[in-house]
Design an enzyme around this catalytic site. Sequence first.
Site, PDB file in Angstrom:
ATOM      1  NE  ARG A 142      12.129  26.514 -18.413  1.00 49.79           N
ATOM      2  CZ  ARG A 142      13.176  26.948 -19.105  1.00 49.79           C
ATOM      3  NH1 ARG A 142      13.594  28.165 -19.048  1.00 49.79           N
ATOM      4  NH2 ARG A 142      13.835  26.134 -19.873  1.00 49.79           N
ATOM      5  CE  LYS A 201      12.147  30.219 -23.092  1.00 48.50           C
ATOM      6  NZ  LYS A 201      11.848  28.922 -23.690  1.00 48.50           N
ATOM      7  NE  ARG A 252      14.554  21.231 -22.482  1.00 51.98           N
ATOM      8  CZ  ARG A 252      15.243  21.759 -23.498  1.00 51.98           C
ATOM      9  NH1 ARG A 252      15.759  21.001 -24.431  1.00 51.98           N
ATOM     10  NH2 ARG A 252      15.392  23.060 -23.566  1.00 51.98           N
ATOM     11  NE  ARG A 278      20.477  23.159 -24.618  1.00 48.25           N
ATOM     12  CZ  ARG A 278      19.592  24.126 -24.375  1.00 48.25           C
ATOM     13  NH1 ARG A 278      19.727  25.316 -24.931  1.00 48.25           N
ATOM     14  NH2 ARG A 278      18.566  23.924 -23.577  1.00 48.25           N
ATOM     15  NE  ARG A 284      17.961  24.065 -29.352  1.00 45.64           N
ATOM     16  CZ  ARG A 284      17.248  24.691 -28.417  1.00 45.64           C
ATOM     17  NH1 ARG A 284      16.713  25.862 -28.657  1.00 45.64           N
ATOM     18  NH2 ARG A 284      17.036  24.120 -27.251  1.00 45.64           N
TER      19      ARG A 284
HETATM   20  P1  AMP Z   1      16.829  26.828 -21.479  1.00 51.45           P
HETATM   21  O1  AMP Z   1      18.174  27.114 -22.069  1.00 51.45           O
HETATM   22  O2  AMP Z   1      16.082  28.048 -21.069  1.00 51.45           O
HETATM   23  O3  AMP Z   1      16.004  25.890 -22.336  1.00 51.45           O
HETATM   24  O4  AMP Z   1      17.112  26.045 -20.099  1.00 51.45           O
HETATM   25  C1  AMP Z   1      17.816  24.818 -20.085  1.00 51.45           C
HETATM   26  C2  AMP Z   1      17.547  24.087 -18.792  1.00 51.45           C
HETATM   27  O5  AMP Z   1      18.000  24.890 -17.669  1.00 51.45           O
HETATM   28  C3  AMP Z   1      16.093  23.796 -18.485  1.00 51.45           C
HETATM   29  O6  AMP Z   1      15.621  22.636 -19.142  1.00 51.45           O
HETATM   30  C4  AMP Z   1      16.154  23.607 -16.969  1.00 51.45           C
HETATM   31  O7  AMP Z   1      16.755  22.374 -16.631  1.00 51.45           O
HETATM   32  C5  AMP Z   1      17.125  24.697 -16.564  1.00 51.45           C
HETATM   33  N1  AMP Z   1      16.425  25.974 -16.312  1.00 51.45           N
HETATM   34  C6  AMP Z   1      16.494  27.119 -17.046  1.00 51.45           C
HETATM   35  N2  AMP Z   1      15.746  28.100 -16.507  1.00 51.45           N
HETATM   36  C7  AMP Z   1      15.177  27.550 -15.398  1.00 51.45           C
HETATM   37  C8  AMP Z   1      14.283  28.038 -14.410  1.00 51.45           C
HETATM   38  N3  AMP Z   1      13.808  29.297 -14.448  1.00 51.45           N
HETATM   39  N4  AMP Z   1      13.911  27.190 -13.418  1.00 51.45           N
HETATM   40  C9  AMP Z   1      14.380  25.940 -13.345  1.00 51.45           C
HETATM   41  N5  AMP Z   1      15.221  25.402 -14.236  1.00 51.45           N
HETATM   42  C10 AMP Z   1      15.619  26.204 -15.260  1.00 51.45           C
END
Ligand code: AMP
Length: 220
Positions: free
Chosen positions: A92, A17, A172, A161, A128
Amino acid sequence: MHTLPTLILLGPPGSGKGTQAKQLSKKLDYHHLSTGDLLRSESQKETVLGKKIRTYIDHGELVPDEVIVNILLVSMCSRFNSSGIILDGFPRTLHQAELLYNKCGLENTTVILLDVNDEIITKRIIWRRSCEQCGHLYHLKFHPPKIEGKCDLCGGKLFQRPDDLSAVITKRLQIYHKEMPPIVNFYKSHGILIIIRGDQSQTAITASILAQLKGLKLEQ
Ligand code: AMP
């Protein structure tokens, strides 16, 4: 409420994404809003909120809706000097999708779901690495840096990360499979969902998305 065209990118963690959002924002002149990036930047602050957010992210859990919604909806209401907005990582939960709908409606909104299976995701995420300075992503097998541990673009240090560790990825993915079906049904019922195979090359995925948008006349 804004009236800019909005592209929502859905997909499991590691489905590409972020990479697609970056490409598309350049090609379409759309503003890229990544909730993961917004939250990571907030989590680096030594504040009560920052520390709370870091705990959720590092454990692979979703940050509570009230926190994320405040952070995102504030950004969504800003005036952007761009032709549209790309949402990467939001919604989400169905509740987030409904809040966004109540606030902004769905006019001019297209939802792209990047469909990738868990096996591919796990292989992608385990290898990654991200640059701690500029955030550029590497895959140690398929897109390694020229110098081990260093970013090709800015020389920054590469790191894994904490939420990309194997046990956290499993969690996740479990959360993704629980939360995503109602969101997908919600957008399907509004007739604005497009599913794209996410196991193609990054360039092929970008091309497929642009072709779909062209069909919808969102891209000239
Ligand atoms: P991402 O970089 O999009 O994979 O997001 C990393 C982490 O941020 C996720 O695993 C969640 O802990 C948090 N996160 C990101 N977007 C959301 C969202 N819309 N709602 C809740 N937690 C989020």
